[in-house]
Design an enzyme around this catalytic site. Structure first.
Site, PDB file in Angstrom:
ATOM      1  N   SER A  22       0.776  -1.263  -0.074  1.00 55.25           N
ATOM      2  CA  SER A  22       0.012  -0.176  -0.090  1.00 55.25           C
ATOM      3  C   SER A  22       0.766   1.132  -0.030  1.00 55.25           C
ATOM      4  O   SER A  22       1.884   1.127   0.569  1.00 55.25           O
ATOM      5  CB  SER A  22      -0.951  -0.094   1.251  1.00 55.25           C
ATOM      6  N   TYR A 182      -7.825  14.337   1.650  1.00 54.12           N
ATOM      7  CA  TYR A 182      -6.925  14.996   0.659  1.00 54.12           C
ATOM      8  C   TYR A 182      -7.840  15.482  -0.411  1.00 54.12           C
ATOM      9  O   TYR A 182      -9.224  15.501  -0.437  1.00 54.12           O
ATOM     10  CB  TYR A 182      -6.005  14.342   0.015  1.00 54.12           C
ATOM     11  N   ARG A 230      -8.107   5.433  -5.339  1.00 50.61           N
ATOM     12  CA  ARG A 230      -8.200   4.843  -3.960  1.00 50.61           C
ATOM     13  C   ARG A 230      -9.198   5.878  -3.301  1.00 50.61           C
ATOM     14  O   ARG A 230      -9.362   7.196  -3.444  1.00 50.61           O
ATOM     15  CB  ARG A 230      -7.047   5.039  -3.068  1.00 50.61           C
TER      16      ARG A 230
HETATM   17  C1  LIG Z   1       3.835   5.409   7.246  1.00 53.53           C
HETATM   18  C2  LIG Z   1       2.540   5.460   6.304  1.00 53.53           C
HETATM   19  C3  LIG Z   1       2.431   6.225   5.467  1.00 53.53           C
HETATM   20  C4  LIG Z   1       1.189   6.326   4.550  1.00 53.53           C
HETATM   21  N1  LIG Z   1       0.929   6.952   3.301  1.00 53.53           N
HETATM   22  C5  LIG Z   1      -0.034   6.787   2.754  1.00 53.53           C
HETATM   23  C6  LIG Z   1       0.071   7.436   1.531  1.00 53.53           C
HETATM   24  O1  LIG Z   1       0.888   8.255   0.941  1.00 53.53           O
HETATM   25  N2  LIG Z   1      -1.229   7.196   0.643  1.00 53.53           N
HETATM   26  C7  LIG Z   1      -2.499   6.506   1.074  1.00 53.53           C
HETATM   27  O2  LIG Z   1      -3.142   6.562   0.368  1.00 53.53           O
HETATM   28  N3  LIG Z   1      -2.426   5.846   2.259  1.00 53.53           N
HETATM   29  C8  LIG Z   1      -1.006   5.952   2.932  1.00 53.53           C
HETATM   30  N4  LIG Z   1      -1.100   5.304   4.456  1.00 53.53           N
HETATM   31  C9  LIG Z   1      -2.206   4.590   4.525  1.00 53.53           C
HETATM   32  C10 LIG Z   1      -1.924   3.146   4.174  1.00 53.53           C
HETATM   33  O3  LIG Z   1      -1.821   2.910   2.933  1.00 53.53           O
HETATM   34  C11 LIG Z   1      -3.005   2.105   4.719  1.00 53.53           C
HETATM   35  O4  LIG Z   1      -4.083   2.495   3.989  1.00 53.53           O
HETATM   36  C12 LIG Z   1      -3.239   2.256   6.170  1.00 53.53           C
HETATM   37  O5  LIG Z   1      -2.062   2.290   6.948  1.00 53.53           O
HETATM   38  C13 LIG Z   1      -4.178   0.905   6.645  1.00 53.53           C
HETATM   39  O6  LIG Z   1      -3.398  -0.335   6.280  1.00 53.53           O
HETATM   40  P1  LIG Z   1      -2.447  -1.059   7.522  1.00 53.53           P
HETATM   41  O7  LIG Z   1      -3.464  -1.362   8.353  1.00 53.53           O
HETATM   42  O8  LIG Z   1      -1.930  -2.233   6.717  1.00 53.53           O
HETATM   43  O9  LIG Z   1      -1.438  -0.195   7.819  1.00 53.53           O
HETATM   44  C14 LIG Z   1       0.017   5.355   4.945  1.00 53.53           C
HETATM   45  C15 LIG Z   1       0.203   4.596   6.350  1.00 53.53           C
HETATM   46  C16 LIG Z   1       1.309   4.622   6.767  1.00 53.53           C
HETATM   47  C17 LIG Z   1       1.516   3.802   8.215  1.00 53.53           C
END
Ligand SMILES: Cc1cc2nc3c(=O)[nH]c(=O)nc-3n(C[C@H](O)[C@H](O)[C@H](O)COP(=O)(O)O)c2cc1C
Length: 354
Positions: A22, A182, A230
């Site tokens: 992701s 956003y 997304r």
């Molecule tokens: C360090 C970090 C940076 C993230 N940056 C983005 C991003 O650039 N774009 C986005 O759509 N989501 C971003 N997210 C959200 C993740 O893509 C994801 O949707 C969210 O963390 C839930 O998934 P998880 O439970 O597997 O972490 C970010 C999450 C983390 C932890």
């Protein structure tokens, strides 16, 4: 049969499995340029066996960055270092994806590890964010500039130009960031969009920008390139964007050339009441996939091989996307394949360990 490790084809791109890195902001750039950090961060997750590796939210214009450390793709000079990372990802058997983004009213903040990512005032190295309406994300923050129709046209062009540069950099999958409060999401949600023109008010007007950006990006990239969107499937807040609206949006953007809906949620308002738990956003993916008849990705607290396998096997999503679990373990797909009893996509250099 193990569904998580079956290939998945969209247009001319075939992913080797259903495990996706992701997009994750690394806040490690100056002036938007990718660095060795991106090469190693993204590259090691390709080596780790993911089917598709997404580069983080990448700003289509400088004032669309969340922080001054964000990755950017608003000028041709950004292409070369991005191409290095994309090339490495592809060389190691994963597809290279990039998320193109604009932070809207949530722009101009510090990086998260500096004073909790608080807003930077315009006179202090920050800038005035832009938004559909002059409503700040939090009380007391800088009031964003309300975009004019001409500026909106410029932004649509900025997304198209960014997508064209992404293709030149060798990315094979483009994702438009329409989630997490956003810019695009701000137009979708009545909580941030109070406009009276054709970009605000009715559902058709609020989704206009998302549809126009999708169509412009689709026109800027090859027919063979998959396009993801997304979304935040719900704002988790009274009077906000809803799952019903997400289903209808998915139907509309499908007509505009979007191939897959990546189903996240939240981020619109600080007071949202999110019901967190393992796989908590999977029901959104399941419903959008079934009712809008479009491929989907599920994301959010997917951490276990059996859990990811079940999501794909039960048709609740076509792809599983993992974020934080990939920060804990870049080799998660190798471990998951082993746990599920299938041949892991191990690089030859690492074979003796597996
Ligand atoms: C360090 C970090 C940076 C993230 N940056 C983005 C991003 O650039 N774009 C986005 O759509 N989501 C971003 N997210 C959200 C993740 O893509 C994801 O949707 C969210 O963390 C839930 O998934 P998880 O439970 O597997 O972490 C970010 C999450 C983390 C932890």
């Amino acid at each position: 049969m193990v569904h998580l490790f079956t290939p998945f084809t969209l247009r001319s791109v075939t992913l080797r499995n259903r495990v996706v890195v992701s997009p994750m902001c690394e806040y490690s750039c100056e002036d938007g340029f990718a660095t060795d950090w991106h090469l190693v961060h993204l590259g090691s997750r390709a080596v780790g066996g993911a089917g598709l590796v997404f580069a983080e939210a990448t700003a289509v214009e400088a004032r669309g960055r969340i922080s001054p450390g964000d990755l950017g793709i608003w000028k041709d000079e950004h292409i070369e270092p991005l191409a290095r990372a994309a090339g490495f990802i592809r060389a190691h058997g994963a597809a290279a994806g990039i998320q193109i983004a604009h932070a809207g009213r949530k722009a101009s903040t510090r990086v998260p590890w500096d004073r909790h990512g608080s807003q930077i005032a315009p006179g202090d190295g920050g800038w005035i964010p832009v938004a559909p309406s002059p409503i700040p994300f939090r009380d007391g923050e800088t009031t964003p500039h309300e975009l004019t129709r001409e500026e909106i046209r410029g932004l649509i062009q900025a997304f198209a130009d960014a997508a064209r540069r992404a293709i030149l950099a060798g990315f094979e999958v483009i994702e438009i960031h329409g989630a997490h409060g956003y810019l695009i999401h701000e137009f979708l949600s009545p909580l941030a969009n109070h406009r009276n023109d054709e970009y605000g008010g009715s559902f058709d007007n609020r989704i206009r920008l998302a549809c126009e950006i999708a169509a412009a990006v689709r026109a800027a990239i090859p027919e063979s390139t998959p396009l993801f969107l997304r979304i935040s499937a719900t704002d988790w807040a009274e009077g906000g964007w809803t799952l019903d609206e997400s289903v209808e949006l998915a139907r509309r953007v499908k007509e505009a050339g979007v191939d897959l809906i990546d189903c996240s949620s939240g981020g619109m308002v600080p007071y949202a009441k999110i019901e967190l738990g393992p796989g908590y956003q999977v029901p959104f993916s399941e419903r959008i996939r079934r009712e809008a008849q479009i491929p989907t990705a599920a994301v959010g607290m997917i951490t276990e091989p059996d859990q990811a396998e079940e999501i794909v096997a039960q048709g609740r999503a076509d792809l599983t996307m993992l974020a934080r679990e990939f920060l804990r373990d870049p080799y998660w797909p190798l471990r998951a394949a082993k746990a599920l009893g299938v041949k892991a996509p191990v690089p030859v250099q690492y074979e003796r360990a597996w």
